[in-house]
Enzyme design. Structure first.
Site, PDB file in Angstrom:
ATOM      1  N   SER A   1       0.754  -1.197  -0.024  1.00 59.60           N
ATOM      2  CA  SER A   1       0.024   0.180   0.104  1.00 59.60           C
ATOM      3  C   SER A   1       1.060   1.094  -0.134  1.00 59.60           C
ATOM      4  CB  SER A   1      -1.022   0.222   1.305  1.00 59.60           C
ATOM      5  OG  SER A   1      -1.697   1.210   1.243  1.00 59.60           O
TER       6      SER A   1
ATOM      7  N   HIS B   1      -0.136  -0.985  -4.618  1.00 63.32           N
ATOM      8  CA  HIS B   1      -1.551  -0.601  -4.304  1.00 63.32           C
ATOM      9  C   HIS B   1      -1.694   0.954  -4.094  1.00 63.32           C
ATOM     10  CE1 HIS B   1      -5.551  -1.542  -2.668  1.00 63.32           C
ATOM     11  NE2 HIS B   1      -5.439  -0.665  -1.733  1.00 63.32           N
TER      12      HIS B   1
ATOM     13  N   ASP C   1      -3.859   3.820  -2.934  1.00 61.52           N
ATOM     14  CA  ASP C   1      -5.081   4.326  -2.399  1.00 61.52           C
ATOM     15  C   ASP C   1      -5.469   5.982  -2.852  1.00 61.52           C
ATOM     16  OD1 ASP C   1      -4.178   2.365   0.411  1.00 61.52           O
ATOM     17  OD2 ASP C   1      -5.901   1.906  -0.978  1.00 61.52           O
TER      18      ASP C   1
ATOM     19  N   MET D   1      -8.032   8.762  -2.694  1.00 62.49           N
ATOM     20  CA  MET D   1      -9.090   9.113  -1.690  1.00 62.49           C
ATOM     21  C   MET D   1      -9.325  10.615  -1.983  1.00 62.49           C
ATOM     22  SD  MET D   1      -7.684   7.509   1.799  1.00 62.49           S
ATOM     23  CE  MET D   1      -6.996   6.061   1.893  1.00 62.49           C
TER      24      MET D   1
ATOM     25  N   HIS E   1      -6.878   1.348  -6.141  1.00 65.28           N
ATOM     26  CA  HIS E   1      -8.105   1.490  -5.304  1.00 65.28           C
ATOM     27  C   HIS E   1      -9.060   2.700  -5.259  1.00 65.28           C
ATOM     28  CE1 HIS E   1      -9.713   0.114  -0.797  1.00 65.28           C
ATOM     29  NE2 HIS E   1     -10.610   0.514  -1.510  1.00 65.28           N
TER      30      HIS E   1
ATOM     31  N   MET F   1     -11.320   5.265  -3.926  1.00 66.80           N
ATOM     32  CA  MET F   1     -12.342   5.313  -2.580  1.00 66.80           C
ATOM     33  C   MET F   1     -12.594   7.026  -3.123  1.00 66.80           C
ATOM     34  SD  MET F   1     -10.036   3.784   0.285  1.00 66.80           S
ATOM     35  CE  MET F   1      -8.359   3.689  -0.749  1.00 66.80           C
TER      36      MET F   1
ATOM     37  N   MET G   1     -12.696  -4.692   2.067  1.00 60.50           N
ATOM     38  CA  MET G   1     -12.035  -3.976   3.110  1.00 60.50           C
ATOM     39  C   MET G   1     -12.466  -4.944   4.361  1.00 60.50           C
ATOM     40  SD  MET G   1     -10.795  -1.443   1.687  1.00 60.50           S
ATOM     41  CE  MET G   1     -10.218  -0.517   3.285  1.00 60.50           C
TER      42      MET G   1
ATOM     43  N   ASP H   1      -7.629  -5.980   2.199  1.00 58.27           N
ATOM     44  CA  ASP H   1      -6.934  -4.703   2.439  1.00 58.27           C
ATOM     45  C   ASP H   1      -7.344  -4.154   3.797  1.00 58.27           C
ATOM     46  OD1 ASP H   1      -7.301  -1.440   0.321  1.00 58.27           O
ATOM     47  OD2 ASP H   1      -6.185  -2.114   2.171  1.00 58.27           O
TER      48      ASP H   1
HETATM   49  C1  DX5 Z   1      -7.110   2.050   3.908  1.00 51.68           C
HETATM   50  C2  DX5 Z   1      -6.306   1.637   2.552  1.00 51.68           C
HETATM   51  C3  DX5 Z   1      -5.414   0.321   2.839  1.00 51.68           C
HETATM   52  C4  DX5 Z   1      -4.320   0.701   4.000  1.00 51.68           C
HETATM   53  C5  DX5 Z   1      -3.709  -0.675   4.452  1.00 51.68           C
HETATM   54  O1  DX5 Z   1      -8.073   2.694   3.477  1.00 51.68           O
HETATM   55  O2  DX5 Z   1      -7.193   1.210   1.704  1.00 51.68           O
HETATM   56  O3  DX5 Z   1      -4.655   0.079   1.785  1.00 51.68           O
HETATM   57  O4  DX5 Z   1      -3.507   1.472   3.627  1.00 51.68           O
HETATM   58  O5  DX5 Z   1      -2.810  -0.384   5.626  1.00 51.68           O
HETATM   59  P1  DX5 Z   1      -3.032  -1.220   6.906  1.00 51.68           P
HETATM   60  O6  DX5 Z   1      -2.525  -2.457   6.633  1.00 51.68           O
HETATM   61  O7  DX5 Z   1      -1.972  -0.208   7.883  1.00 51.68           O
HETATM   62  O8  DX5 Z   1      -4.256  -1.369   7.461  1.00 51.68           O
HETATM   63 ZN    ZN Z   2      -6.576   0.195  -0.398  1.00 50.67          ZN
END
Ligand code: DX5
Ligand code: ZN
Length: 224
Positions: free
Chosen positions: A10, A35, A37, A39, A68, A70, A139, A178
């Site tokens: 991530s 990965h 993220d 947001m 990903h 979001m 999730m 995740d």
């Molecule tokens: C949270 C993200 C995850 C997060 C995972 O919304 O989607 O990818 O970074 O990190 P850990 O393993 O620390 O929960």
């Molecule tokens: Zn994620």
């Protein structure tokens, strides 16, 4: 033959000041994806990573992206990320009124589509698109932040999703997990049916190890 478990660090957890070194370690030890993220501060209460970051990563590394989303209203924004064949784009079922159309939009780019589900969202939401997607991102924590604790009920959700895929005779159906996957719980999580792991602060970005130590430790955890 043991199933290959795909590993996807991530990148929101990565040290931005050591990006080249981080990518070199991932390439040396062979992680499968990066990965990303994304947001928007609307779908989740945080702002994180964007289109330019994806473009820069592609220029710096050959490891394919696992994006990903979001974000609210994802359909018109999917193209902004210029998804490439061999990459993944996950669209949250909760973020759109038209999940099937969003999946089609991802697939038209040549990338693979995952439907993503928040912890409280029932599996029934994806039942009628399971044969269209490459898999589902489950999730295990509420999306938005790294470092949270896994919601215990999500383990049962992994098992039930794998059973649903098996019942639908989808042998190549992928289950990505995740959130809070680490050295201690990865065996139980993969035995439950997950085969695509997002690695965050509980795994390769664990505070008690160097990045390289943690990558090696996590890969060894999968072998035993
Ligand atoms: C949270 C993200 C995850 C997060 C995972 O919304 O989607 O990818 O970074 O990190 P850990 O393993 O620390 O929960
Ligand atoms: Zn994620």
């Amino acid at each position: 033959m043991t199933k290959h478990i795909k590993l996807s660090p991530s990148m929101m957890c990565a040290d931005i000041g050591a990006l080249r070194e981080t990518l070199a370690i991932f390439e040396k030890h062979g992680v499968d994806y990066l990965h990303i993220d994304v947001m928007d501060g609307v779908f989740v209460p945080n702002l994180m990573l964007g289109t330019d970051y994806c473009a820069r990563l592609r220029a710096l590394s050959s490891i394919p992206l696992d994006i990903h989303l979001m974000i609210s209203n994802p359909e018109p924004k999917i193209a902004w990320f210029a998804p490439q064949p061999g990459e993944y784009v996950s669209v949250h079922a909760e973020s759109t009124k038209h999940l099937h159309r969003a999946i089609q939009t991802v697939q038209k780019t040549g990338a693979r589509a995952f439907a993503a589900l928040n912890p409280a969202t029932p599996l029934s939401v994806v039942e009628y698109v399971m044969q269209d997607v490459s898999g589902v991102l489950l999730m295990l924590v509420n999306p938005g932040y790294a470092g949270q604790l896994l919601i215990p009920e999500t383990l049962r959700k992994i098992r039930e999703l794998r059973a649903l895929a098996d019942a639908k005779r989808l042998p190549d159906f992928e289950i990505q997990v995740d959130g809070n996957v680490g050295f201690e719980n990865v065996k139980e999580i993969t035995e439950a049916g997950a085969d695509f792991i997002v690695l965050g602060s509980s795994a390769v970005f664990h505070k008690d190890y160097s990045l390289e130590e943690a990558v090696v430790k996590f890969k060894n955890t999968l072998i035993v």
